[in-house]
Enzyme design. Structure first.
Site, PDB file in Angstrom:
ATOM      1  N   TYR A 150      64.243  11.931  19.425  1.00 30.28           N
ATOM      2  CA  TYR A 150      63.844  10.524  19.564  1.00 30.28           C
ATOM      3  C   TYR A 150      62.497  10.417  20.288  1.00 30.28           C
ATOM      4  CZ  TYR A 150      64.219   5.535  20.716  1.00 30.28           C
ATOM      5  OH  TYR A 150      63.983   4.180  20.836  1.00 30.28           O
ATOM      6  N   SER A 168      58.265   3.175  22.021  1.00 33.04           N
ATOM      7  CA  SER A 168      59.211   3.165  23.138  1.00 33.04           C
ATOM      8  C   SER A 168      58.527   3.815  24.339  1.00 33.04           C
ATOM      9  CB  SER A 168      60.462   3.969  22.778  1.00 33.04           C
ATOM     10  OG  SER A 168      61.291   4.113  23.912  1.00 33.04           O
TER      11      SER A 168
END
Ligand code: NAD
Length: 260
Positions: A162, A149
């Protein structure tokens, strides 16, 4: 041998592949699953969500192997790879896509949340890659694609667990690319905002519209756009690409303050 001039080689190389997609029941994983099935590949998916798996209809139900499993659980992954050995006799492409996001400020991030996010997003990739690489080295070919990501490349408040997990995915990708070269290619796709159930759960429609407005492309990405990139990276057309982080974010991370 891949012939760069022969336009059919790209499709041919996908058609013969045996592919495992983790988290294949939803969002980006489901789009990747569709893409490979339609390309004629033999597809296996594993997902922790029994309900999502049960309600899979249409093209997704024609995946050859559909398994319930948890990427963060070593014995569950042993079972998955045992099944792949039995049904496919090996594995050519692994898409490490399963992931979760549990937003929280630093103060509100419990140890339980921290451990869960890291164990699914990072330890899960380690467990799957370890089992896949053993088989790929043995058969002297293979491709691993990790869904990272842009959150692993820049800071963003309230997403510590995350973001750290996705930063780990980048290092896992680079280290494995070198360690497994030249036999296995390992790359990471780093998406920006892609409209999936994960985002729909975290943001209201107004927030999604605001986000889209800030992205240079003026929209969120589509899961199918990630699937196309994954299919390309898995194909023989991408044989010189390994250890790469490919950002696909509509320009979100291209600028920074200097771009305003
Ligand atoms: P999603 O929630 O729609 O799909 C994730 C899938 O993974 C679900 O089917 C879920 O059941 C499965 N899963 C979760 N934990 C699992 C586990 N322990 N074992 C097996 N399967 C598990 O999310 P998505 O948006 O499609 O995200 C897919 C991947 O893309 C994730 O790794 C996510 O971090 C990454 N990503 C998403 C975005 C985005 O904007 N949507 C952006 C960057 C990266």
């Amino acid at each position: 041998m891949y012939d760069a001039v022969n336009q059919n080689s790209y499709k041919e190389s996908i058609r013969t592949q045996r592919v495992l997609i983790t988290g294949g029941a939803s969002g980006i994983g489901a789009a990747i699953t569709k893409k490979f099935i339609l390309s004629g590949a033999r597809v296996a998916i594993v997902d922790i969500d029994a309900r999502a798996i049960d309600t899979k209809a249409g093209i997704l139900s024609s995946a050859e192997i559909i398994l319930l499993g948890d990427v963060s659980d070593p014995s569950s992954m042993d079972e998955v790879f045992g099944e792949l050995d039995r049904c496919f006799g090996g594995i050519d492409v692994v898409i490490n896509n399963a992931g979760i996001s549990i937003p929280a400020s630093l103060a509100d991030t419990s140890l339980e949340v921290w451990n869960r996010v890291l164990s699914v997003n990072l330890t899960g990739m380690f467990l799957v890659s370890q089992r896949a690489a053993a088989r790929m080295l043995n058969q002297e070919d293979g491709v691993i694609i990790n869904i990272g990501s842009v959150s692993g490349m820049v800071g963003m408040p309230h997403y510590l667990s995350y973001n750290v997990s996705k930063a780990g995915v980048i290092e896992l990708t680079k280290t494995l690319a070198i360690e497994l070269s030249p036999t296995v290619r390992v790359n990471a796709i780093c998406p920006g905002y892609i409209l999936t159930p994960m985002q729909e759960k975290e943001y209201t429609q107004d927030e999604l519209n605001n986000l889209a407005n800030k992205i240079p492309a003026k929209r969120l990405g589509r899961p199918e756009e990630i699937a196309s990139l994954a299919a390309y990276l898995a194909s023989d057309s991408a044989r010189f690409i390994t250890g790469a982080l490919i950002v696909i974010d509509g320009g979100e991370t291209a600028g920074g303050l200097a771009s305003f």
